[in-house]
Design a protein around this motif. Structure first.
Motif, short mmCIF file in Angstrom:
data_model
loop_
_atom_site.label_atom_id
_atom_site.label_comp_id
_atom_site.label_asym_id
_atom_site.label_seq_id
_atom_site.Cartn_x
_atom_site.Cartn_y
_atom_site.Cartn_z
N TYR A 231 5.50 4.76 13.14
CA TYR A 231 4.38 4.23 12.36
C TYR A 231 4.17 2.73 12.53
CZ TYR A 231 2.12 2.42 8.15
OH TYR A 231 1.31 1.72 7.30
N SER A 244 -2.06 6.17 11.89
CA SER A 244 -1.49 5.81 10.57
C SER A 244 -1.46 7.08 9.73
CB SER A 244 -2.32 4.71 9.91
OG SER A 244 -3.62 5.18 9.62
N SER A 245 -0.90 6.97 8.53
CA SER A 245 -0.66 8.20 7.76
C SER A 245 -1.93 8.89 7.26
CB SER A 245 0.23 7.88 6.55
OG SER A 245 -0.51 7.17 5.57
N LYS A 246 -2.97 8.09 6.98
CA LYS A 246 -4.24 8.59 6.40
C LYS A 246 -4.03 9.14 4.98
CE LYS A 246 -6.31 7.46 10.12
NZ LYS A 246 -6.48 8.19 11.32
N PHE A 247 -3.00 8.66 4.31
CA PHE A 247 -2.75 9.13 2.93
C PHE A 247 -3.74 8.55 1.91
CE2 PHE A 247 2.07 9.48 3.99
CZ PHE A 247 1.88 10.77 4.47
N SER A 248 -4.40 7.44 2.28
CA SER A 248 -5.12 6.67 1.26
C SER A 248 -6.20 7.45 0.48
CB SER A 248 -5.72 5.39 1.87
OG SER A 248 -6.51 5.70 2.98
N LEU A 251 -4.31 9.40 -2.10
CA LEU A 251 -3.67 8.50 -3.07
C LEU A 251 -4.71 7.94 -4.04
CD1 LEU A 251 -1.16 6.51 -0.82
CD2 LEU A 251 -0.56 7.74 -2.91
N GLU A 284 4.22 -0.63 2.81
CA GLU A 284 2.76 -0.56 2.58
C GLU A 284 2.44 0.02 1.20
OE1 GLU A 284 0.57 -2.05 4.25
OE2 GLU A 284 1.64 -2.48 6.10
N ARG A 288 0.22 -1.55 -1.96
CA ARG A 288 -0.72 -0.83 -2.83
C ARG A 288 -0.40 -1.15 -4.29
NH1 ARG A 288 -0.25 4.14 -5.29
NH2 ARG A 288 -2.24 5.15 -5.79
N ASN A 350 -7.43 0.04 8.99
CA ASN A 350 -7.10 -1.22 8.32
C ASN A 350 -7.46 -2.41 9.21
OD1 ASN A 350 -5.86 -2.75 6.15
ND2 ASN A 350 -4.28 -3.23 7.67
N ARG A 353 -11.14 -2.91 8.99
CA ARG A 353 -11.56 -3.46 7.68
C ARG A 353 -11.32 -4.96 7.62
NH1 ARG A 353 -9.80 1.36 3.37
NH2 ARG A 353 -9.89 2.98 4.95
N ASP A 381 -11.54 6.48 0.75
CA ASP A 381 -10.32 6.14 0.02
C ASP A 381 -10.55 5.02 -0.98
OD1 ASP A 381 -10.44 3.77 1.47
OD2 ASP A 381 -8.70 4.20 2.71
N ASP A 383 -10.45 2.57 -3.68
CA ASP A 383 -9.56 2.37 -4.83
C ASP A 383 -9.89 0.98 -5.35
OD1 ASP A 383 -6.66 2.74 -6.18
OD2 ASP A 383 -6.84 0.72 -5.41
N ASN A 387 -9.40 -2.18 -2.93
CA ASN A 387 -10.63 -2.64 -2.30
C ASN A 387 -10.96 -4.08 -2.70
OD1 ASN A 387 -13.00 -2.08 -0.63
ND2 ASN A 387 -14.15 -2.28 -2.52
N ASN A 390 -8.12 -6.55 -1.59
CA ASN A 390 -8.14 -6.85 -0.15
C ASN A 390 -9.35 -7.70 0.22
OD1 ASN A 390 -6.02 -5.70 1.76
ND2 ASN A 390 -6.36 -3.94 0.41
P1 FAD Z 1 -1.15 3.53 6.23
O1 FAD Z 1 -1.11 2.39 7.18
O2 FAD Z 1 -0.60 4.80 6.69
O3 FAD Z 1 -0.39 3.05 4.91
C1 FAD Z 1 0.17 3.96 3.95
C2 FAD Z 1 -0.41 3.66 2.59
O4 FAD Z 1 -0.08 2.33 2.20
C3 FAD Z 1 -1.94 3.72 2.55
O5 FAD Z 1 -2.40 5.03 2.39
C4 FAD Z 1 -2.24 2.82 1.37
O6 FAD Z 1 -2.13 3.51 0.16
C5 FAD Z 1 -1.16 1.76 1.44
N1 FAD Z 1 -1.68 0.57 2.13
C6 FAD Z 1 -1.63 0.28 3.44
N2 FAD Z 1 -2.21 -0.92 3.67
C7 FAD Z 1 -2.64 -1.38 2.47
C8 FAD Z 1 -3.31 -2.55 2.04
N3 FAD Z 1 -3.68 -3.53 2.88
N4 FAD Z 1 -3.62 -2.67 0.74
C9 FAD Z 1 -3.29 -1.72 -0.15
N5 FAD Z 1 -2.63 -0.60 0.20
C10 FAD Z 1 -2.31 -0.43 1.49
N6 FAD Z 1 -7.11 0.84 0.79
C11 FAD Z 1 -7.40 1.79 -0.11
O7 FAD Z 1 -6.58 2.68 -0.35
N7 FAD Z 1 -8.62 1.78 -0.74
C12 FAD Z 1 -9.55 0.82 -0.53
O8 FAD Z 1 -10.61 0.84 -1.16
C13 FAD Z 1 -9.27 -0.18 0.44
N8 FAD Z 1 -10.17 -1.14 0.75
C14 FAD Z 1 -9.85 -2.12 1.66
C15 FAD Z 1 -10.77 -3.13 1.93
C16 FAD Z 1 -10.47 -4.12 2.85
C17 FAD Z 1 -11.46 -5.24 3.10
C18 FAD Z 1 -9.24 -4.11 3.53
C19 FAD Z 1 -8.89 -5.16 4.54
C20 FAD Z 1 -8.31 -3.11 3.26
C21 FAD Z 1 -8.59 -2.12 2.32
N9 FAD Z 1 -7.66 -1.09 2.02
C22 FAD Z 1 -7.98 -0.15 1.09
C23 FAD Z 1 -6.29 -1.13 2.57
C24 FAD Z 1 -6.05 -0.37 3.87
O9 FAD Z 1 -7.03 -0.69 4.81
C25 FAD Z 1 -5.99 1.14 3.66
O10 FAD Z 1 -5.12 1.45 2.59
C26 FAD Z 1 -5.46 1.84 4.92
O11 FAD Z 1 -6.28 1.52 6.00
C27 FAD Z 1 -5.43 3.32 4.68
O12 FAD Z 1 -5.04 4.01 5.83
P2 FAD Z 1 -3.71 4.85 5.84
O13 FAD Z 1 -3.60 5.67 4.62
O14 FAD Z 1 -3.62 5.54 7.14
O15 FAD Z 1 -2.64 3.66 5.73
#
Ligand code: FAD
Length: 431
Positions: A231, A244-248, A251, A284, A288, A350, A353, A381, A383, A387, A390
């Motif tokens: 990862y 990435s995990s795509k859990f968001s 969650l 990560e 959150r 991410n 974004r 996703d 939140d 959101n 970040n």
């Molecule tokens: P993975 O990389 O697999 O990470 C695992 C989990 O860790 C995620 O599912 C998430 O819950 C948490 N995580 C990872 N990175 C972050 C981070 N930077 N901030 C908070 N939690 C994180 N995430 C959201 O869940 N909802 C949003 O509305 C959101 N808006 C965003 C807006 C901006 C401008 C930016 C820069 C980031 C935002 N993120 C948001 C954070 C992040 O981009 C996503 O959580 C992530 O891309 C989700 O993909 P994943 O589940 O594959 O993450």
């Protein structure tokens, strides 16, 4: 069982490891559930976006369909409505003579306002609120909200050293007499104001809503493919389902708990191996949590232009520039590709974004809150804490001690060196 208690499901759309549900069951009374598809959030807001657009609407609709089935297996009825909460919650309270409502505790402005509107329409009803959206329960983090550090690393180190993640819990099957055999409709996508659609085949998130899909995804990412073990190396990717995990999305609406994911990482480490990647998944999840704690600390400042830092910038609100950004028509192909991906799928990586948000706020100098509101509408996703937290971070009004500007050309060369990602979304356009 002479009394009935109500569980009002919001962003806790799961049965397993649901502490709100557990608290209601522990009373020993009859338990019923309700979910309200809130009409207000499916209407256009002041920026011209629906709070929930079609991607999240479809995801939630599937999630609630699954929740209803899973609750039925526990002999618990889920009543579903497409209405305003101040109509449907009082009416169900009256019908079942409800005096206690169990709900996940929220603290942000709009969530509290909704809650207050409903409360005003009720008499003699007590709300029992439970924090259930964290990895580390607030009671287990040794600091007052006002003392949460403005720098993530400080917060993380304290949690890692001094806090424990609570174990997940099972929800028992209740007696058959708990079930109320009354069917309420789950609104279709059309009822919610959208046309039926399929995700494009090249979407990086071709997955569906619900607790089962969330667990299936975890099983795939952790145990079937062992992608968890890589990862940290792949998490900045842009193409495909597994970088990435795509859990968001799960969650965000609570179809899976952070504690469940944590336990499965620990299981993976026990059964297979422990490395930087397995640690990084938890790292990560602490990010959150951090955005939730920082929003608890700062309250409505989460939504204010000058942010937590109260930093004054000259923000603009240029309709043409905003529309170019939304529609992927800026001077930067890498920004455009990401924005088109979001518009066509409700998903963006991410890495994407960070780049599009930096470009919007720091390069185009547009009011970051408009970008955040657009993300709120489109993201699968969305939140509130992640959101807006970040966005503040990237816009330089939040918790980034460095206040960086992304060089999107360099970022494109580094993360999309052969242009495959940009070709995927820009198709015939030149870049
Ligand atoms: P993975 O990389 O697999 O990470 C695992 C989990 O860790 C995620 O599912 C998430 O819950 C948490 N995580 C990872 N990175 C972050 C981070 N930077 N901030 C908070 N939690 C994180 N995430 C959201 O869940 N909802 C949003 O509305 C959101 N808006 C965003 C807006 C901006 C401008 C930016 C820069 C980031 C935002 N993120 C948001 C954070 C992040 O981009 C996503 O959580 C992530 O891309 C989700 O993909 P994943 O589940 O594959 O993450």
């Amino acid at each position: 069982m002479n009394k009935t208690v109500l569980v009002w499901f919001t962003n806790n759309q799961r049965v397993e490891d649901n502490r709100v549900l557990e608290a209601a069951i522990k009373t020993g009374h009859q338990v019923i559930g309700v979910y309200c598809f809130n009409k207000r959030v499916y209407e256009l807001n002041q920026f011209g976006f629906k709070k929930i657009d079609r991607f999240r609407a479809k995801f939630i609709q599937k999630s609630i369909t699954d929740l209803k089935t899973a609750l039925k297996q526990k002999n618990i009825t889920l009543f579903t409505f497409y209405d305003l909460p101040e109509n449907c919650i009082p009416s169900i309270c009256e019908e079942f003579n409800i005096k206690d409502i169990y709900i996940q505790q929220e603290w942000t402005f709009e969530e509290l306002s909704e809650f207050e509107i409903v409360n005003a329409a009720l008499t003699d009803v007590t709300f029992i609120e439970v924090y259930d959206q964290f990895l580390f329960h607030p009671d287990d983090v040794p600091m007052a909200f006002s003392e949460v550090a403005e720098v993530f690393t400080v917060f993380r180190k304290i949690c890692e050293k001094k806090s424990k993640v609570r174990s997940t819990i099972d929800i028992p099957v209740l007696g058959a007499s708990n079930f109320v055999d009354v069917e309420t409709k789950i609104p279709s996508l059309e009822d919610l104001g959208f046309k039926a659609f399929e995700q494009p085949a090249h979407s990086a998130f071709p997955l569906e809503g619900g607790e089962n899909a969330a667990k299936k995804r975890l099983e795939h990412y952790f145990f079937k493919t062992k992608k968890l073990g890589f990862y940290k190396k792949t998490r900045n990717g842009l193409i495909g389902v597994d970088y990435s995990s795509k859990f968001s999305p799960w969650l965000a609406n609570g179809s899976i708990s952070a504690r469940y994911i944590y336990e499965k990482v620990k299981l993976f480490e026990k059964e297979h191996y422990k490395n930087q990647s397995t640690y990084w998944m938890i790292f990560e999840l602490i990010w959150r949590d951090y955005f939730k704690f920082i929003s608890l600390k700062h309250g409505t400042k989460l939504f204010l232009r000058d942010g937590f830092k109260e930093r004054k910038y000259e923000w603009q609100m240029n309709h043409k520039a905003i529309s170019q950004w939304i529609n992927g028509e800026t001077a930067e192909p890498f920004v455009n590709a990401n924005m088109i991906e979001l518009k066509e799928t409700g998903w963006m990586s991410n890495r994407g974004r960070q780049n599009v948000a930096s470009y919007f706020a720091k390069t185009m100098k547009q009011d970051w809150r408009i970008g955040a509101a657009y993300f709120e509408s489109l993201l699968l996703d969305y939140d509130v804490h992640s959101n807006y937290g970040n966005w503040q971070y990237v816009a330089g009004v939040g918790n980034d001690p460095r206040d960086r500007v992304f060089n999107v050309k360099n970022q494109a060369e580094r993360y999309d060196p052969n242009g495959k990602f940009q070709r995927t979304w820009l198709q015939k356009e030149l870049f």
